[in-house]
Write an enzyme that holds these catalytic residues in place. Structure first.
Site, PDB file in Angstrom:
ATOM      1  N   SER A 168      54.719 -12.626  -7.357  1.00 41.07           N
ATOM      2  CA  SER A 168      53.914 -13.213  -6.293  1.00 41.07           C
ATOM      3  C   SER A 168      53.014 -12.138  -5.664  1.00 41.07           C
ATOM      4  CB  SER A 168      54.824 -13.888  -5.256  1.00 41.07           C
ATOM      5  OG  SER A 168      54.085 -14.728  -4.401  1.00 41.07           O
ATOM      6  N   LYS A 220      44.456 -27.773  14.344  1.00 36.26           N
ATOM      7  CA  LYS A 220      45.057 -26.605  14.974  1.00 36.26           C
ATOM      8  C   LYS A 220      46.530 -26.492  14.607  1.00 36.26           C
ATOM      9  CE  LYS A 220      45.440 -23.011  17.573  1.00 36.26           C
ATOM     10  NZ  LYS A 220      44.883 -21.733  17.101  1.00 36.26           N
TER      11      LYS A 220
END
Length: 341
Positions: A168, A220
């Site tokens: 990763s 948000k």
């Protein structure tokens, strides 16, 4: 008399505890005082010299007789004199180590090492990064990759060695290198993005607890820990993960162009042993970092840089406790693996 004996025993125990507490307090104070004096530092070690001394000790230990040992010592002295007189213009190999955690906090130290290295390295010198990481936060490992790119921008050749794992975010950093070597059973890949979080909304509702969340801006907050999540928020969250994954793939294609055609095959989030990863193009060569350094020591001066940040008493005690717990857990595990009888 019995009363005096018991009293004396009590006094001795009390004195022992007082002395033990005083000794511990003095030890803590001493450590704290040393920490005030010691700041961040950069350690430099000549690995070439260490390898040479190791070889010489082995040669002396295996010499057939005293005459051979004497001749070896004379040759060692002559070589040392010649090295002192010769100008230090040969190729250099700088060694850095990076063992990354989930939050990639070690990137700060790596940045300090690279900054120091760039002040003395010459164009054409090589840097070997011994990397070990299973990945972590995107922004942290993205910064780590950007720090490694500084080396290439200054004309240095970058090699990454993976002895255990580069997955990763760890592979995001590794792919910056011009050359990637890995031990045959090292774990490589995991080119994907993952995010998960628990949601306690159902539990809170059962307890008649309301959670209010107010935002300005439609996205948000998409998914929350305590509020009620909906499909609209989930879709946006998934979209954000896909964007990061696409950027991840683009970054790998930019740094390892040979992987561009096979990118969809390797960017599935899967990981492979290095022996298989080489076939896929994720790794260039199967080799351990120790073997690579030994081969390079024949014609390069090898210098290791290691940044040591200042640690307060809290950090030192915390690391000691962590190490103690780790050893205890390992002993329990090993005890569980032993057969009965």
């Amino acid at each position: 008399m019995e009363f005096l004996y018991e009293y004396g025993l009590f006094a001795a125990k009390t004195l022992t505890w007082v002395l033990a507490i005083a000794l511990l307090a003095a030890l803590i104070a001493g450590v704290a005082a040393k920490q005030k004096q010691a700041g961040d530092r950069l350690e430099v070690e000549d690995l070439s010299g260490r390898l040479r001394q190791q070889k010489q000790r082995l040669q002396l230990a295996t010499a057939a007789n005293d005459a051979e040992r004497k001749a070896l010592k004379q040759s060692f002295k002559a070589a040392a004199k010649a090295e002192k007189k010769a100008p230090s213009l040969g190729a250099r190999l700088y060694v850095l180590d990076f063992k990354g955690s989930m939050d990639a906090r070690e990137v700060g130290g790596l940045s300090q090492e690279i900054t120091a290295l760039l002040q003395l390295a010459r164009e054409g010198d090589e840097v070997l990064l011994r990397l070990e990481s299973g990945g972590g936060v995107v922004h942290g490992y993205g910064l780590g990759a950007a720090e490694l790119a500084r080396l290439k921008a200054h004309g240095l050749h970058l090699t990454v060695a993976v002895d255990k794992v580069a997955a990763s975010g760890g592979y995001m950093m590794a792919c910056v290198a011009e050359h990637i070597i890995a031990a045959p059973f090292a774990i490589v890949g995991s080119i994907g993005v993952v995010a998960q979080l628990p949601n306690f909304n159902k539990f809170l509702r059962k307890k008649d607890i309301d959670v209010e969340l107010h935002t300005a801006g439609e996205y948000k907050r998409t998914l929350t820990l305590f509020g009620e999540n909906d499909d609209h928020g989930r879709a946006k969250f998934k979209e954000e993960l896909e964007v990061i994954h696409r950027r991840f793939k683009d970054f790998i294609a930019e740094n390892r162009p040979a992987l561009a055609l096979a990118l969809e095959q390797v960017a599935t989030g899967e990981h492979w042993l290095a022996a298989d990863a080489r076939t896929l193009g994720l790794v260039d060569e199967l080799q351990t970092s120790s073997d690579y350094l030994l081969a390079q020591s024949a014609d390069k001066r090898i210098i290791q840089l290691r940044y040591k940040p200042k640690q307060g008493l809290k950090e030192r005690l915390g690391k000691a406790a962590e190490a103690g717990i780790g050893r205890a857990l390992m002993k329990l595990y090993e005890a569980g693996q032993r057969p009965f009888g």
